[in-house]
Design a protein around this motif. Structure first.
Motif, PDB file in Angstrom:
ATOM      1  N   ILE A  18     -17.464   7.447  44.905  1.00  0.00           N
ATOM      2  CA  ILE A  18     -16.913   6.500  43.919  1.00  0.00           C
ATOM      3  C   ILE A  18     -16.011   7.290  42.964  1.00  0.00           C
ATOM      4  CG2 ILE A  18     -17.501   4.891  42.073  1.00  0.00           C
ATOM      5  CD1 ILE A  18     -20.417   5.056  43.687  1.00  0.00           C
ATOM      6  N   PRO A  19     -14.732   6.916  42.844  1.00  0.00           N
ATOM      7  CA  PRO A  19     -13.829   7.716  42.009  1.00  0.00           C
ATOM      8  C   PRO A  19     -14.288   7.752  40.553  1.00  0.00           C
ATOM      9  CG  PRO A  19     -12.620   6.034  43.257  1.00  0.00           C
ATOM     10  CD  PRO A  19     -14.073   5.753  43.456  1.00  0.00           C
ATOM     11  N   LEU A  20     -14.142   8.924  39.938  1.00  0.00           N
ATOM     12  CA  LEU A  20     -14.473   9.026  38.504  1.00  0.00           C
ATOM     13  C   LEU A  20     -13.571   8.104  37.690  1.00  0.00           C
ATOM     14  CD1 LEU A  20     -15.162  12.800  37.719  1.00  0.00           C
ATOM     15  CD2 LEU A  20     -16.793  10.945  38.067  1.00  0.00           C
ATOM     16  N   SER A  21     -12.379   7.834  38.204  1.00  0.00           N
ATOM     17  CA  SER A  21     -11.458   6.958  37.471  1.00  0.00           C
ATOM     18  C   SER A  21     -12.028   5.547  37.310  1.00  0.00           C
ATOM     19  CB  SER A  21     -10.111   6.886  38.197  1.00  0.00           C
ATOM     20  OG  SER A  21     -10.316   6.389  39.499  1.00  0.00           O
ATOM     21  N   GLU A  22     -13.023   5.186  38.101  1.00  0.00           N
ATOM     22  CA  GLU A  22     -13.626   3.849  37.978  1.00  0.00           C
ATOM     23  C   GLU A  22     -14.816   3.864  37.031  1.00  0.00           C
ATOM     24  OE1 GLU A  22     -14.356   2.251  41.911  1.00  0.00           O
ATOM     25  OE2 GLU A  22     -12.239   2.454  42.477  1.00  0.00           O
ATOM     26  N   THR A  23     -14.994   4.997  36.319  1.00  0.00           N
ATOM     27  CA  THR A  23     -16.109   5.097  35.364  1.00  0.00           C
ATOM     28  C   THR A  23     -15.564   5.523  33.999  1.00  0.00           C
ATOM     29  OG1 THR A  23     -16.550   7.457  35.728  1.00  0.00           O
ATOM     30  CG2 THR A  23     -17.631   5.906  37.222  1.00  0.00           C
ATOM     31  N   ASP A  24     -16.323   5.222  32.955  1.00  0.00           N
ATOM     32  CA  ASP A  24     -15.925   5.689  31.627  1.00  0.00           C
ATOM     33  C   ASP A  24     -16.517   7.082  31.368  1.00  0.00           C
ATOM     34  OD1 ASP A  24     -18.567   5.427  30.863  1.00  0.00           O
ATOM     35  OD2 ASP A  24     -18.245   3.714  29.546  1.00  0.00           O
ATOM     36  N   GLU A  25     -16.408   7.564  30.148  1.00  0.00           N
ATOM     37  CA  GLU A  25     -16.854   8.937  29.858  1.00  0.00           C
ATOM     38  C   GLU A  25     -18.354   9.121  30.059  1.00  0.00           C
ATOM     39  OE1 GLU A  25     -13.739  10.889  29.927  1.00  0.00           O
ATOM     40  OE2 GLU A  25     -15.366  12.078  29.049  1.00  0.00           O
ATOM     41  N   ALA A  26     -19.111   8.022  29.968  1.00  0.00           N
ATOM     42  CA  ALA A  26     -20.562   8.120  30.160  1.00  0.00           C
ATOM     43  C   ALA A  26     -20.952   7.731  31.582  1.00  0.00           C
ATOM     44  CB  ALA A  26     -21.282   7.227  29.153  1.00  0.00           C
ATOM     45  N   LEU A  27     -19.949   7.696  32.473  1.00  0.00           N
ATOM     46  CA  LEU A  27     -20.169   7.356  33.877  1.00  0.00           C
ATOM     47  C   LEU A  27     -20.649   5.924  34.077  1.00  0.00           C
ATOM     48  CD1 LEU A  27     -21.586  10.792  35.090  1.00  0.00           C
ATOM     49  CD2 LEU A  27     -19.239   9.934  35.253  1.00  0.00           C
ATOM     50  N   MET A  28     -20.280   5.060  33.121  1.00  0.00           N
ATOM     51  CA  MET A  28     -20.544   3.631  33.315  1.00  0.00           C
ATOM     52  C   MET A  28     -19.355   3.015  34.052  1.00  0.00           C
ATOM     53  SD  MET A  28     -21.488   0.579  30.654  1.00  0.00           S
ATOM     54  CE  MET A  28     -19.827   0.150  30.172  1.00  0.00           C
ATOM     55  N   SER A  29     -19.662   2.073  34.896  1.00  0.00           N
ATOM     56  CA  SER A  29     -18.621   1.384  35.672  1.00  0.00           C
ATOM     57  C   SER A  29     -17.595   0.726  34.748  1.00  0.00           C
ATOM     58  CB  SER A  29     -19.295   0.316  36.545  1.00  0.00           C
ATOM     59  OG  SER A  29     -18.344  -0.609  36.998  1.00  0.00           O
TER      60      SER A  29
END
Ligand SMILES: Cc1cc2nc3c(=O)[nH]c(=O)nc-3n(C[C@H](O)[C@H](O)[C@H](O)COP(=O)(O)OP(=O)(O)OC[C@H]3O[C@@H](n4cnc5c(N)ncnc54)[C@H](O)[C@@H]3O)c2cc1C
Length: 388
Positions: free
Chosen positions: A333-344
């Motif tokens: 899952i690309p990091l770009s699809e998550t925020d700084e806290a790894l939320m979707s």
């Protein structure tokens, strides 16, 4: 600990899932871990050749492959190797580096690291559901509904820690990605990484079982892509060993591997040492006897060519041994699809941790470090958002 009755469900009881559960429970959440296998942490117990190489003192984002290594760097600066060692030692146990900075439990038993986490989960009364294969994840009525193996659970937030596609025998066949795609998430191309390489048969014939501490270079169209020093083990269909695992992140079918079989000795010195010897035993006490005979044969009985082969032994890559034999998955899952806290960024309340994300590290403790880093940040993010 504050009492916080928000319910957090974690899909996957591997390293990331267990670490996240400990963190969340300590923040005071009501935590459930749903694991398809019969036991938690089966893959963790197999790591580092059974010795559990949990992290590395030479830590940095340059050790990782991802769509956003700067984000990896930011996350590592918050939850790095020292924090991971501190976390584990906080549960008990002693963790020590070897001469190459690779950190292991003093007992050198990976299964003991799993037991340390399991013991903590039991002490904290975390709700663990093994043999529970989550096959549906839905968001409705301000919460998530998870279903699988005949059971259903509601949760305020979910941590997706179901791993990647490597080493399917530990429950990771990539099927779990289907759970998050309906939320609009994508998954980058998945490839096996940290894996043995297949090579053209002629190159490795007669060498099976021979191990050298070599300097390995990966060349594509004559251009060097990567070099590293370490174990190179010849197998019946290619090469394995820690240098090969590292190189497997770069090498593709058709590439050339050039192995310096004796990197601490110059060609000049080799020539001097073999000056008075002719014949197939000219490399006695220089390289392994079996290897010497193969080099002699491949050099067509020419001593100078045999010596040159010691410094540059070529192999042609034909592929890898595949996901089954890989230690880690390239892609996710690309990091770009998550925020700084790894939320979707697609569905608030859905977090990610571990190998499921498009982050994989080199050989040497970097992947378990990522499991810790991502799980810790996701747990902290949940705390920032949901703590009452
Ligand atoms: C042989 C081997 C040796 C390794 N050695 C090292 C090492 O020395 N150092 C290092 O840093 N890394 C090492 N790694 C890599 C490292 O183990 C992994 O990157 C790490 O364990 C990933 O943790 P994770 O929690 O993200 O995923 P995993 O440990 O793969 O856990 C994911 C869990 O999710 C479960 N799951 C999947 N789908 C579902 C579902 N639908 N419902 C419920 N549960 C589900 C799986 O059963 C699994 O238990 C090694 C890997 C292998 C295979």
């Amino acid at each position: 600990m504050i009492e916080n009755m928000k319910k957090i469900a974690i899909i996957g009881g591997g390293a990331a899932g267990m670490i996240c559960a400990v963190r969340l429970k300590k923040y005071g959440f009501n935590v459930a871990v749903l694991e398809r296998g019969a036991r938690l942490g089966r893959k963790l117990s197999a790591t580092g050749n059974g010795q559990g190489n949990v992290t590395n003192l030479d830590m940095g984002a340059s050790r990782y492959f991802s769509d956003d290594t700067e984000k990896v760097a930011r996350l590592l600066s918050r939850y790095g190797a020292a924090e991971f060692i501190g976390f584990l030692e906080g549960l008990g146990g002693i963790f020590l580096p070897d001469s190459r900075g690779r950190v292991y439990p003093a007992s050198r038993q990976a299964s003991a690291v799993t037991d340390l986490l399991r013991r903590e989960l039991a002490r904290l009364n975390v709700d663990v559901h093994c043999n529970t294969f989550v096959d549906s994840l839905i968001y409705e009525k301000n919460g998530f509904t998870l279903s699988g193996s005949g059971a259903q659970m509601r949760a305020d937030a979910v941590v997706f820690a179901a791993g990647g596609k490597a080493a399917e025998n530990f429950g990771t066949d990539g099927s779990a990605f289907a759970l998050i795609k309906p939320f609009g998430h994508t998954v980058t191309e998945l490839r096996p990484a940290l894996v043995a390489l297949r090579c053209e048969q002629n190159g490795v014939r007669g060498l099976k079982g021979i191990r050298v501490d070599g300097l390995l270079r990966v060349l594509r169209s004559g251009k060097e892509l990567y070099r590293c020093r370490g174990d190179v083990l010849f197998t019946d269909n290619g090469v394995s060993g820690d240098a090969v695992f590292r190189a497997s992140s770069y090498a593709r079918e058709g590439d050339t591997l050039l192995v310096d079989l004796l990197p601490d000795v110059s060609e000049e010195r080799l020539k001097q040492a073999t000056a008075n010897a002719d014949g197939e035993d000219c490399l006695l006490c220089i390289v392994n006897n079996g290897l010497g005979r193969v080099l002699w044969k491949r050099a067509g009985g020419n001593k100078n060519r045999a010596v040159a082969l010691v410094k540059e032994f070529p192999l042609t890559v034909t592929g890898t041994l595949g996901f089954d034999r890989a230690q880690v998955t390239r892609g996710g899952i690309p990091l770009s699809e998550t925020d700084e806290a790894l939320m979707s960024r697609k569905r608030a309340g859905l977090y990610f941790a571990g190998e499921a994300l498009n982050v994989d590290g080199e050989c040497g403790g970097y992947n378990l470090q990522w499991a810790f880093t991502s799980a810790s940040r996701a747990a902290e993010g949940i705390y920032e958002t949901y703590a009452e």
